[in-house]
Design a protein around this motif. Structure first.
Motif, PDB file in Angstrom:
ATOM      1  N   VAL A 148       6.176  55.374  27.321  1.00  7.42           N
ATOM      2  CA  VAL A 148       5.610  55.162  28.657  1.00  7.42           C
ATOM      3  C   VAL A 148       6.665  54.596  29.596  1.00  7.42           C
ATOM      4  O   VAL A 148       6.808  55.025  30.739  1.00  7.42           O
ATOM      5  N   LYS A 149       7.429  53.607  29.105  1.00  2.63           N
ATOM      6  CA  LYS A 149       8.474  52.993  29.924  1.00  2.63           C
ATOM      7  C   LYS A 149       9.521  54.019  30.329  1.00  2.63           C
ATOM      8  O   LYS A 149       9.981  54.043  31.484  1.00  2.63           O
ATOM      9  N   ALA A 150       9.914  54.878  29.396  1.00  3.53           N
ATOM     10  CA  ALA A 150      10.917  55.905  29.691  1.00  3.53           C
ATOM     11  C   ALA A 150      10.405  56.881  30.753  1.00  3.53           C
ATOM     12  O   ALA A 150      11.150  57.269  31.659  1.00  3.53           O
ATOM     13  N   ALA A 203      15.869  60.244  24.375  1.00  2.00           N
ATOM     14  CA  ALA A 203      15.923  59.239  23.321  1.00  2.00           C
ATOM     15  C   ALA A 203      14.532  58.827  22.857  1.00  2.00           C
ATOM     16  O   ALA A 203      14.314  58.454  21.705  1.00  2.00           O
ATOM     17  N   ALA A 204      13.560  58.921  23.781  1.00  2.50           N
ATOM     18  CA  ALA A 204      12.173  58.573  23.458  1.00  2.50           C
ATOM     19  C   ALA A 204      11.407  59.760  22.872  1.00  2.50           C
ATOM     20  O   ALA A 204      10.200  59.673  22.635  1.00  2.50           O
ATOM     21  N   GLU A 230      -5.570  56.692  23.734  1.00  2.00           N
ATOM     22  CA  GLU A 230      -6.197  57.903  23.205  1.00  2.00           C
ATOM     23  C   GLU A 230      -5.165  58.945  22.764  1.00  2.00           C
ATOM     24  O   GLU A 230      -5.377  59.670  21.790  1.00  2.00           O
ATOM     25  N   LEU A 231      -4.054  59.009  23.499  1.00  2.00           N
ATOM     26  CA  LEU A 231      -3.036  60.019  23.196  1.00  2.00           C
ATOM     27  C   LEU A 231      -1.976  59.500  22.225  1.00  2.00           C
ATOM     28  O   LEU A 231      -1.075  60.241  21.847  1.00  2.00           O
ATOM     29  N   ARG A 232      -2.089  58.219  21.875  1.00  2.00           N
ATOM     30  CA  ARG A 232      -1.182  57.578  20.924  1.00  2.00           C
ATOM     31  C   ARG A 232       0.274  57.673  21.387  1.00  2.00           C
ATOM     32  O   ARG A 232       1.162  58.143  20.672  1.00  2.00           O
ATOM     33  N   ILE A 233       0.497  57.207  22.605  1.00  2.00           N
ATOM     34  CA  ILE A 233       1.827  57.182  23.201  1.00  2.00           C
ATOM     35  C   ILE A 233       2.375  55.762  23.107  1.00  2.00           C
ATOM     36  O   ILE A 233       1.665  54.802  23.425  1.00  2.00           O
ATOM     37  N   VAL A 245       1.059  65.570  28.502  1.00  2.00           N
ATOM     38  CA  VAL A 245      -0.111  65.126  29.267  1.00  2.00           C
ATOM     39  C   VAL A 245       0.151  63.739  29.862  1.00  2.00           C
ATOM     40  O   VAL A 245      -0.105  63.491  31.048  1.00  2.00           O
ATOM     41  N   MET A 246       0.680  62.841  29.035  1.00  2.00           N
ATOM     42  CA  MET A 246       0.960  61.484  29.513  1.00  2.00           C
ATOM     43  C   MET A 246       1.986  61.499  30.639  1.00  2.00           C
ATOM     44  O   MET A 246       1.868  60.767  31.622  1.00  2.00           O
ATOM     45  N   PHE A 247       2.981  62.354  30.509  1.00  2.00           N
ATOM     46  CA  PHE A 247       4.021  62.486  31.526  1.00  2.00           C
ATOM     47  C   PHE A 247       3.404  62.817  32.894  1.00  2.00           C
ATOM     48  O   PHE A 247       3.712  62.187  33.901  1.00  2.00           O
ATOM     49  N   PHE A 248       2.514  63.802  32.916  1.00  2.00           N
ATOM     50  CA  PHE A 248       1.934  64.221  34.190  1.00  2.00           C
ATOM     51  C   PHE A 248       0.885  63.244  34.710  1.00  2.00           C
ATOM     52  O   PHE A 248       0.710  63.093  35.920  1.00  2.00           O
TER      53      PHE A 248
END
Length: 283
Positions: free
Chosen positions: A121-123, A156-157, A113-116, A85-88
């Motif tokens: 996020v940087k990757a 790696a992430a 909220e998604l605990r990322i 979800v975070m990716f998109f």
């Protein structure tokens, strides 16, 4: 044939929250542009959804849901789904090659909220930017090693790209998202007879209203949303047409026309009428 992916067999509540979040992040800056809608529809697998969910997604085109509500419904999902979800969300926020303050705030909310993690996020951001730069470069070969390095950073992430982007929406390097007047007319003409006169006429009214530079941003967003729902699913899910049909499209177009009726003046009506004559002939 697409590879299996984390979104393929989700419960519909999670599917709806995921797709709702995509529309919400696109609207975070106050408007949804055509490239954002194109990318969203490329990710929706209509064949896996019930009619009720399809109808709900249809309403998101013109009325995106609240991002925080969508995220709450996904906050307890498994790790890989939350990463996907975070990716998109990041992918859509970067469509314009720049993050606006409202989009940045929305992504911060999603990360919480998604605990990322910050590293994840940087990757993701580095990967998406690398892909965009690769697409825009004239000579592709020198950029391949940078794409591979970005993919390695994702791995790696703990982000398995083959699962979260099994459709290749992001990694289809030689097919960048495009929208043009030519493509709009080509798609509309191809489906004019199938859709029927009433649907086409309403689409044309909205299209010509959109050409008026005096139409405000809010009205342009409504028009773009309605036209996008009519045009883009044809490319996104050609295997289910005409099963879905155009009845719902007419409802969306009519709702949009009612909302922006003040901007559908006599000139707009005349332009639409002339184009109808060109395609369907005199009554």
């Amino acid at each position: 044939m697409f590879k299996p992916n984390i979104f393929a067999k989700l419960p519909e509540t999670e599917s709806l929250a995921f797709y709702g979040a995509l529309f919400a992040i696109a609207a975070a800056d106050g408007s949804v542009d055509i490239e954002e809608l194109n990318l969203i529809f490329k990710n929706i697998d209509f064949a896996q959804l019930s009619d009720s969910v399809k109808n709900q997604i249809q309403t998101y085109v013109t009325t995106p849901p609240a991002l925080d509500e969508c995220l709450k419904n996904l906050s307890e999902s498994e790790d890989i789904l939350r990463l996907g979800v975070m990716f998109f969300l990041i992918n859509i926020a970067w469509v314009g090659n720049a993050i606006k303050p409202e989009e940045k705030q929305a992504l911060e909310l999603a990360k919480k909220e998604l605990r990322i993690s910050d590293a994840q996020v940087k990757a993701i951001e580095e990967f998406i930017q690398t892909i965009r730069e690769f697409r825009q470069g004239e000579d592709k070969k020198p950029g391949v090693k940078y794409v591979k390095a970005a993919v390695d950073k994702l791995k790696a992430a703990g982000i398995p790209l083959n699962l979260i982007d099994a459709k290749g929406t992001t990694t289809n390097l030689y097919d960048p998202l495009t929208y043009s007047e030519e493509s709009f007319w080509e798609k509309l003409k191809n489906f004019a007879l199938v859709a029927g006169k009433e649907v086409v006429e309403k689409a044309l009214l909205l299209y010509y209203a959109l050409q008026n530079p005096k139409v405000p941003v809010w009205a342009r967003t409504v028009i773009l949303g309605a036209l996008a729902y009519f045009v883009f699913p044809v490319d996104a899910v050609p295997d289910i047409f005409p099963v879905v049909g155009y009845t719902d499209d007419l409802g969306v177009l009519l709702a949009a026309i009612a909302t922006v009726a003040i901007y559908i003046n006599d000139e707009v009506k005349q332009q639409a009428k002339q184009k109808m004559r060109d395609w369907f002939g005199e009554e």
